[in-house]
Design an enzyme around this catalytic site. Structure first.
Site, PDB file in Angstrom:
ATOM      1  N   ASP A 184      -2.307   1.100   1.162  1.00  0.00           N
ATOM      2  CA  ASP A 184      -3.254  -0.018   1.117  1.00  0.00           C
ATOM      3  C   ASP A 184      -2.680  -1.106   2.020  1.00  0.00           C
ATOM      4  OD1 ASP A 184      -4.669  -2.289   0.562  1.00  0.00           O
ATOM      5  OD2 ASP A 184      -4.464  -2.180  -1.617  1.00  0.00           O
ATOM      6  N   TRP A 242      -2.191  -5.557  -7.031  1.00  0.00           N
ATOM      7  CA  TRP A 242      -3.163  -4.585  -6.503  1.00  0.00           C
ATOM      8  C   TRP A 242      -2.595  -3.181  -6.541  1.00  0.00           C
ATOM      9  CZ3 TRP A 242      -7.659  -6.495  -6.726  1.00  0.00           C
ATOM     10  CH2 TRP A 242      -7.889  -7.835  -6.418  1.00  0.00           C
ATOM     11  N   LYS A 248      -9.396  -9.560   4.302  1.00  0.00           N
ATOM     12  CA  LYS A 248      -8.108 -10.233   4.395  1.00  0.00           C
ATOM     13  C   LYS A 248      -7.762 -10.518   5.860  1.00  0.00           C
ATOM     14  CE  LYS A 248      -7.578 -10.199  -0.016  1.00  0.00           C
ATOM     15  NZ  LYS A 248      -7.278  -8.991  -0.748  1.00  0.00           N
TER      16      LYS A 248
HETATM   17  C1  LIG Z   1      -7.444  -8.175  -1.998  1.00  0.00           C
HETATM   18  C2  LIG Z   1      -6.715  -6.912  -2.096  1.00  0.00           C
HETATM   19  C3  LIG Z   1      -7.272  -5.797  -2.736  1.00  0.00           C
HETATM   20  C4  LIG Z   1      -8.617  -5.824  -3.400  1.00  0.00           C
HETATM   21  O1  LIG Z   1      -9.588  -5.689  -2.438  1.00  0.00           O
HETATM   22  P1  LIG Z   1     -11.116  -5.470  -2.810  1.00  0.00           P
HETATM   23  O2  LIG Z   1     -11.713  -5.242  -1.468  1.00  0.00           O
HETATM   24  O3  LIG Z   1     -11.569  -6.731  -3.478  1.00  0.00           O
HETATM   25  O4  LIG Z   1     -11.230  -4.310  -3.715  1.00  0.00           O
HETATM   26  C5  LIG Z   1      -6.529  -4.627  -2.763  1.00  0.00           C
HETATM   27  N1  LIG Z   1      -5.316  -4.562  -2.194  1.00  0.00           N
HETATM   28  C6  LIG Z   1      -4.757  -5.612  -1.563  1.00  0.00           C
HETATM   29  C7  LIG Z   1      -3.398  -5.476  -0.945  1.00  0.00           C
HETATM   30  C8  LIG Z   1      -5.432  -6.822  -1.505  1.00  0.00           C
HETATM   31  O5  LIG Z   1      -4.873  -7.871  -0.882  1.00  0.00           O
END
Ligand SMILES: *Cc1c(COP(=O)(O)O)cnc(C)c1O
Length: 366
Positions: free
Chosen positions: A180, A113, A204
């Site tokens: 993130d 990611w 998540k």
């Molecule tokens: C799952 C995930 C994403 C992607 O998330 P979306 O909401 O599907 O765009 C980005 N960063 C991390 C760390 C993730 O676990």
């Protein structure tokens, strides 16, 4: 069947859900969410059919924002938003809102990611990879020493959901730090004042897919010479209090229920403790069991949320998956890019589920 009967049946089925995302949520949150789909708090309307500008929904989103504020101890200059688009979209907004035309954005490429965020930003200007562990399949968190001071921002990913590495100590830097935190937010203490922006896809550790939580220092916005499309300018979302366009109402509502559940159960402190209990138990088994190998061996880089491991003899993989299935363990197969197995253990997972997995590993023979 009534909601209560459905819940009892689900508990009897006793599935241990290790899904990486969308992820496990507490049963009581799910039950209240299901009720709200039929009749929200007895108002005679469903959460799915009320206006996002109704009194009821405005109360929901305001309460969700204020619980995030309280839980994370936000200083006044930080704003809380619930947007659409997912974490992936926020990587684009990062570049739009923080990268000036001649400036440089740096990325710590610590996982799939993180790499996607970096590559998505490249169309907007000068992007560099500051540090990476890609050459070892991200089996350690990249080093973060000596961050240059002439960057517009540096982007990190706190927990790498696919490879199972996690940063332990956030870097101290004067460069705007953007993180993130999709897969470990609300599982660890965070000093928000270290960050210019934190974002997380809800699915998540916060709620169902649909909403994206953004925590941003409003004083750090509006510093670029870039023309930003209206819907991508975070200042507009702040001004309209997450209602510049229709917010993902249901996902926000369930995120609120989940925040309330978390606070009732001891807050981030307790969630952190549970994540340590679950992950220590599983890593201990992986390290001691001669059949298995941990993907991340460096103790300081090990994720407490997503634990990746392999069988030394891969020809046993199918048998192990079958043994897991027999023990009601779901979602344990590793991401297709890594292979092996991945146990995702988010806030709502009880230690019993971890124990069930450890038991399968202990008794597994070829
Ligand atoms: C799952 C995930 C994403 C992607 O998330 P979306 O909401 O599907 O765009 C980005 N960063 C991390 C760390 C993730 O676990």
């Amino acid at each position: 069947m009534s909601l209560r009967d459905l819940r009892i049946a689900k508990e009897k089925q006793g599935i241990h859900n290790f899904s990486a995302g969308p992820c496990i949520l507490p049963n009581e949150v799910m039950e209240k969410a299901a009720e709200s789909v039929v009749n929200l708090d007895g108002i005679g309307l469903s959460i799915l059919e009320i206006s996002h500008r109704s009194k009821e929904f405005v109360e929901i989103i305001e309460r969700a924002r204020s619980l995030v504020r309280e839980t994370m101890n936000l200083p006044d200059n930080y704003e809380v938003l619930f947007l659409q688009g997912g974490a992936s979209y926020l990587s684009i907004l990062t570049a739009q809102n923080f990268l000036s035309k001649a400036g440089t954005g740096a990325y710590v490429n610590s996982g799939t990611w993180a790499r996607n965020s970096m590559n998505d930003a490249k169309v907007f200007g000068n992007i560099i990879e500051f540090s990476t562990s890609e050459n070892t399949q991200f089996n350690t968190y990249p080093k973060l020493d000596n961050i240059p001071s002439d960057l517009d921002y540096i982007h990190i990913t706190s927990n790498n959901t696919i490879a199972g590495n996690q940063i332990k100590d956030f870097p101290k830097t004067d460069v705007p730090l953007i993180c993130d935190m999709s897969s470990d937010i609300f599982s660890r203490d965070i000093d928000v004042s270290q960050f210019a922006m934190i974002y997380a896809g809800a699915q998540k550790n916060l709620g169902p897919a649909g909403a994206t939580l953004v925590i941003v220092d409003k004083n750090k916005l509006g510093q670029t010479d870039r023309e930003i499309p209206r819907l991508m300018d975070l200042r507009n979302h702040i001004e309209k209090m997450s209602m510049l366009n229709t917010p993902p109402c249901f996902s926000i509502y369930v995120s609120l229920l989940n925040l309330e559940w978390m606070i009732k159960n001891g807050g981030v402190e307790e969630m952190k403790k549970r994540s340590i209990d679950r992950s220590s138990l599983l890593y201990k088994e992986i390290d001691e069991n001669p059949l298995f190998d941990a993907h991340v061996k460096d103790l300081d880089s090990r994720s407490k949320m997503n634990i990746c491991f392999t069988l030394k003899d891969e020809s046993m993989n199918e048998d192990f998956l079958a043994a897991c299935e027999k023990a009601n363990i779901s979602g344990i197969k590793g991401h297709r890019s890594v292979g092996g197995f991945r146990a995702s253990m988010y806030n709502a997972m009880s230690i019993d589920s971890t124990m069930a997995l450890v038991k399968v590993m202990k008794t597994f023979k070829s």
